[in-house]
Design a protein around this motif. Structure first.
Motif, PDB file in Angstrom:
ATOM      1  N   LYS A  73       0.832  -1.211   0.000  1.00  0.00           N
ATOM      2  CA  LYS A  73       0.000   0.000   0.000  1.00  0.00           C
ATOM      3  C   LYS A  73       0.864   1.257   0.000  1.00  0.00           C
ATOM      4  O   LYS A  73       0.519   2.254  -0.640  1.00  0.00           O
ATOM      5  N   LEU A  74       1.996   1.218   0.691  1.00  0.00           N
ATOM      6  CA  LEU A  74       2.914   2.358   0.687  1.00  0.00           C
ATOM      7  C   LEU A  74       3.468   2.591  -0.711  1.00  0.00           C
ATOM      8  O   LEU A  74       3.555   3.728  -1.179  1.00  0.00           O
ATOM      9  N   ARG A  75       3.825   1.533  -1.398  1.00  0.00           N
ATOM     10  CA  ARG A  75       4.386   1.666  -2.744  1.00  0.00           C
ATOM     11  C   ARG A  75       3.330   2.120  -3.747  1.00  0.00           C
ATOM     12  O   ARG A  75       3.651   2.823  -4.703  1.00  0.00           O
ATOM     13  N   MET A  76       2.084   1.744  -3.528  1.00  0.00           N
ATOM     14  CA  MET A  76       1.001   2.217  -4.409  1.00  0.00           C
ATOM     15  C   MET A  76       0.863   3.730  -4.296  1.00  0.00           C
ATOM     16  O   MET A  76       0.447   4.394  -5.239  1.00  0.00           O
ATOM     17  N   LYS A  77       1.229   4.272  -3.153  1.00  0.00           N
ATOM     18  CA  LYS A  77       1.179   5.722  -2.932  1.00  0.00           C
ATOM     19  C   LYS A  77       2.453   6.380  -3.454  1.00  0.00           C
ATOM     20  O   LYS A  77       2.643   7.564  -3.325  1.00  0.00           O
ATOM     21  N   ASN A  78       3.337   5.571  -4.073  1.00  0.00           N
ATOM     22  CA  ASN A  78       4.617   6.049  -4.612  1.00  0.00           C
ATOM     23  C   ASN A  78       5.551   6.563  -3.536  1.00  0.00           C
ATOM     24  O   ASN A  78       6.336   7.464  -3.768  1.00  0.00           O
ATOM     25  N   SER A  79       5.462   5.981  -2.356  1.00  0.00           N
ATOM     26  CA  SER A  79       6.390   6.349  -1.297  1.00  0.00           C
ATOM     27  C   SER A  79       7.784   5.874  -1.671  1.00  0.00           C
ATOM     28  O   SER A  79       8.005   4.712  -1.965  1.00  0.00           O
ATOM     29  N   SER A  80       8.727   6.788  -1.700  1.00  0.00           N
ATOM     30  CA  SER A  80      10.093   6.429  -2.063  1.00  0.00           C
ATOM     31  C   SER A  80      10.951   6.116  -0.843  1.00  0.00           C
ATOM     32  O   SER A  80      12.159   5.969  -0.959  1.00  0.00           O
ATOM     33  N   ALA A  81      10.329   6.002   0.313  1.00  0.00           N
ATOM     34  CA  ALA A  81      11.055   5.713   1.541  1.00  0.00           C
ATOM     35  C   ALA A  81      11.751   4.359   1.467  1.00  0.00           C
ATOM     36  O   ALA A  81      11.252   3.425   0.841  1.00  0.00           O
ATOM     37  N   VAL A  82      12.876   4.260   2.120  1.00  0.00           N
ATOM     38  CA  VAL A  82      13.553   2.974   2.283  1.00  0.00           C
ATOM     39  C   VAL A  82      12.779   2.203   3.358  1.00  0.00           C
ATOM     40  O   VAL A  82      12.505   2.739   4.432  1.00  0.00           O
ATOM     41  N   ILE A  83      12.423   0.953   3.058  1.00  0.00           N
ATOM     42  CA  ILE A  83      11.679   0.123   4.015  1.00  0.00           C
ATOM     43  C   ILE A  83      12.616  -0.965   4.517  1.00  0.00           C
ATOM     44  O   ILE A  83      13.224  -1.685   3.720  1.00  0.00           O
ATOM     45  N   ILE A  84      12.700  -1.069   5.840  1.00  0.00           N
ATOM     46  CA  ILE A  84      13.477  -2.136   6.472  1.00  0.00           C
ATOM     47  C   ILE A  84      12.481  -2.990   7.248  1.00  0.00           C
ATOM     48  O   ILE A  84      11.799  -2.499   8.157  1.00  0.00           O
ATOM     49  N   PHE A  85      12.396  -4.266   6.884  1.00  0.00           N
ATOM     50  CA  PHE A  85      11.497  -5.172   7.597  1.00  0.00           C
ATOM     51  C   PHE A  85      12.181  -5.688   8.857  1.00  0.00           C
ATOM     52  O   PHE A  85      13.337  -6.091   8.819  1.00  0.00           O
ATOM     53  N   VAL A  86      11.435  -5.648   9.950  1.00  0.00           N
ATOM     54  CA  VAL A  86      11.962  -6.137  11.236  1.00  0.00           C
ATOM     55  C   VAL A  86      11.076  -7.232  11.766  1.00  0.00           C
ATOM     56  O   VAL A  86       9.920  -7.338  11.419  1.00  0.00           O
TER      57      VAL A  86
END
Length: 86
Positions: A73-86
Protein backbone atom coordinates in the motif's frame (compact mmCIF):
# COMPACT_ATOMS: atom_id res chain seq x y z
CA UNK A 1 16.28 16.27 9.05
CA UNK A 2 15.60 12.62 8.31
CA UNK A 3 12.09 11.52 9.25
CA UNK A 4 11.81 7.90 10.39
CA UNK A 5 8.65 5.86 10.94
CA UNK A 6 8.65 2.76 13.13
CA UNK A 7 5.64 0.50 12.66
CA UNK A 8 5.28 -2.44 15.04
CA UNK A 9 2.34 -3.73 17.06
CA UNK A 10 4.73 -4.63 19.91
CA UNK A 11 5.08 -1.15 21.39
CA UNK A 12 7.82 -2.19 23.81
CA UNK A 13 9.96 -3.38 20.89
CA UNK A 14 9.06 -0.26 18.88
CA UNK A 15 10.16 1.94 21.79
CA UNK A 16 13.45 0.05 22.11
CA UNK A 17 14.07 0.39 18.37
CA UNK A 18 13.29 4.11 18.53
CA UNK A 19 15.78 4.57 21.39
CA UNK A 20 18.46 2.69 19.45
CA UNK A 21 17.84 4.68 16.27
CA UNK A 22 17.99 7.99 18.14
CA UNK A 23 21.21 7.03 19.96
CA UNK A 24 22.99 5.91 16.80
CA UNK A 25 22.00 9.03 14.90
CA UNK A 26 23.14 11.23 17.79
CA UNK A 27 26.56 9.52 17.62
CA UNK A 28 26.72 10.22 13.89
CA UNK A 29 25.52 13.80 14.26
CA UNK A 30 22.43 13.23 12.11
CA UNK A 31 19.24 15.05 13.05
CA UNK A 32 16.26 12.73 12.93
CA UNK A 33 12.63 12.80 13.88
CA UNK A 34 10.85 9.56 14.69
CA UNK A 35 7.23 8.58 14.83
CA UNK A 36 5.94 5.23 16.12
CA UNK A 37 2.86 3.49 14.71
CA UNK A 38 1.15 0.45 16.23
CA UNK A 39 -0.38 -0.70 12.94
CA UNK A 40 0.13 -0.41 9.20
CA UNK A 41 -3.23 1.21 8.50
CA UNK A 42 -2.41 4.25 10.64
CA UNK A 43 0.99 4.61 8.99
CA UNK A 44 -0.55 4.48 5.51
CA UNK A 45 -3.21 7.03 6.54
CA UNK A 46 -0.49 9.44 7.72
CA UNK A 47 1.36 9.09 4.42
CA UNK A 48 -1.85 9.58 2.42
CA UNK A 49 -2.42 12.76 4.47
CA UNK A 50 0.94 14.11 3.30
CA UNK A 51 3.54 12.90 5.80
CA UNK A 52 6.85 11.91 4.24
CA UNK A 53 9.42 9.56 5.75
CA UNK A 54 12.87 8.78 4.41
CA UNK A 55 13.11 5.51 6.32
CA UNK A 56 10.44 3.11 7.57
CA UNK A 57 11.06 0.22 9.96
CA UNK A 58 8.16 -2.16 9.35
CA UNK A 59 7.22 -5.26 11.33
CA UNK A 60 6.37 -8.19 9.09
CA UNK A 61 3.90 -9.92 11.43
CA UNK A 62 1.14 -7.60 12.63
CA UNK A 63 -2.58 -7.95 13.20
CA UNK A 64 -4.91 -6.78 10.42
CA UNK A 65 -2.42 -5.59 7.77
CA UNK A 66 0.89 -7.44 7.93
CA UNK A 67 4.12 -5.71 6.93
CA UNK A 68 4.06 -7.00 3.38
CA UNK A 69 0.51 -5.73 2.79
CA UNK A 70 1.42 -2.40 4.36
CA UNK A 71 4.51 -2.09 2.14
CA UNK A 72 2.41 -2.78 -0.97
CA UNK A 73 0.00 0.00 0.00
CA UNK A 74 2.91 2.36 0.69
CA UNK A 75 4.39 1.67 -2.74
CA UNK A 76 1.00 2.22 -4.41
CA UNK A 77 1.18 5.72 -2.93
CA UNK A 78 4.62 6.05 -4.61
CA UNK A 79 6.39 6.35 -1.30
CA UNK A 80 10.09 6.43 -2.06
CA UNK A 81 11.05 5.71 1.54
CA UNK A 82 13.55 2.97 2.28
CA UNK A 83 11.68 0.12 4.01
CA UNK A 84 13.48 -2.14 6.47
CA UNK A 85 11.50 -5.17 7.60
CA UNK A 86 11.96 -6.14 11.24
Amino acid sequence: MLKIAICDDDLRFAGSLETLVMAENRKLGIRVGTEVFADGKTLVEHIRAGERYGLIFLDIEMKDWDGIETAKKLRMKNSSAVIIFV
